[in-house]
Design an enzyme around this catalytic site. Sequence first.
Site, mmCIF file in Angstrom:
data_model
loop_
_atom_site.group_PDB
_atom_site.id
_atom_site.type_symbol
_atom_site.label_atom_id
_atom_site.label_comp_id
_atom_site.label_asym_id
_atom_site.label_seq_id
_atom_site.Cartn_x
_atom_site.Cartn_y
_atom_site.Cartn_z
ATOM 1 N N THR A 81 18.922 56.771 5.969
ATOM 2 C CA THR A 81 19.277 55.496 5.352
ATOM 3 C C THR A 81 18.489 55.246 3.971
ATOM 4 O OG1 THR A 81 19.157 53.005 5.601
ATOM 5 C CG2 THR A 81 17.194 53.864 6.511
ATOM 6 N N HIS B 97 17.500 45.211 2.994
ATOM 7 C CA HIS B 97 17.054 46.520 3.856
ATOM 8 C C HIS B 97 15.862 45.872 4.694
ATOM 9 C CE1 HIS B 97 15.954 50.469 5.187
ATOM 10 N NE2 HIS B 97 17.106 50.831 4.390
ATOM 11 N N HIS C 233 28.904 50.860 3.014
ATOM 12 C CA HIS C 233 28.224 51.982 2.198
ATOM 13 C C HIS C 233 28.770 53.180 2.498
ATOM 14 C CE1 HIS C 233 23.991 53.619 0.568
ATOM 15 N NE2 HIS C 233 24.841 54.558 0.698
ATOM 16 N N GLU D 191 28.545 49.715 -1.861
ATOM 17 C CA GLU D 191 27.303 50.383 -2.347
ATOM 18 C C GLU D 191 27.181 52.120 -2.095
ATOM 19 O OE1 GLU D 191 24.277 47.921 -0.278
ATOM 20 O OE2 GLU D 191 24.210 49.537 1.487
#
Length: 241
Positions: free
Chosen positions: A100, A190, A43, A70
Amino acid sequence: MTRLSVNINKFATLRNARGGNMPDVIKAALDCERFGAQGITVHPRPDERHIRYSDVRSLKPVLSTEFNIEGNPIPSFTDLVLEIRPAQVTLVPDAENVLTSNAGWDTIRNKGFLKDICSRFKKAGIRTSIFIDPDPEMIRHASDTGCDRVELYTEAYASAYSRNKERAIEKYVKAAETAAGCGLGLNAGHDLNLDNLRYFIHTIPYIDEVSIGHALICDALYYGLENTVSMYLREIRLALS
C-alpha cells in the site's frame, strides 16, 4: 464541509480473489454514492491486483459524485487519467511492489517532473493533488509545481493516535497551516477510521476531503455498507459542529 470519498479498491481485491464479478465493483461504487458518499476514489496499480483499468473506464460514465483517481503517474496511468478526465487526480509515489502507499513525494527532488505532470492534467481540466508527508518544507515546494491541493499522508497520525492524540496531530496542524498559507486545498488519507477521524477533522476543520477505503470496508463487514457510510459521515458532521 469536509467531503467523504470512499476508496473502493478493497471491493475489487475481494472480487479478484475468486474471479467472476462478486462483489460487483460498479454496484458498490453506486451504492456508496446512494448512501451519501460525496466521492469515489480508485487506485489502479500496474499489476491490477485490485482496481483494473477497465473498472476505471466503466465507472466514469455512471458516477454522479466526484471521481478521484490516485496513483503513480507512470505513462500508462497518465494516459488513463487523460482519457477518463476525472474531477481529481492524486499523484502518489508508490513503487510497483509495495503493498500500500507508504510515503509522500519528495517535492524538491521531483519538482520538475511534478510540474510537468500537473501542467498536463490541469490543461485537461483535472484538479491535481499531491500525496505528501506532513512536512512544511515539502508542502512549500509542492506549491511550486502548480498543483491545486496536497493530500496529507495520515498513517503516522493514525499509528500514534491511541497513545497521545494531541502529539500525534501536531505536525499535521503545522502542515495544514503551511498548505493554507500557500493557497493549496487540503485532502487527507490513509488509516483514518471511526476512532480517529473526528478528532482529526475537528482539529483541522478546513480539510476539503478525506479518502477512506480499507477501514471503511472492514467496518462494513460488521455494520453493513449503508450504515457504515452513514457512520463516517456522522463523524465528519460531529467534528465540524
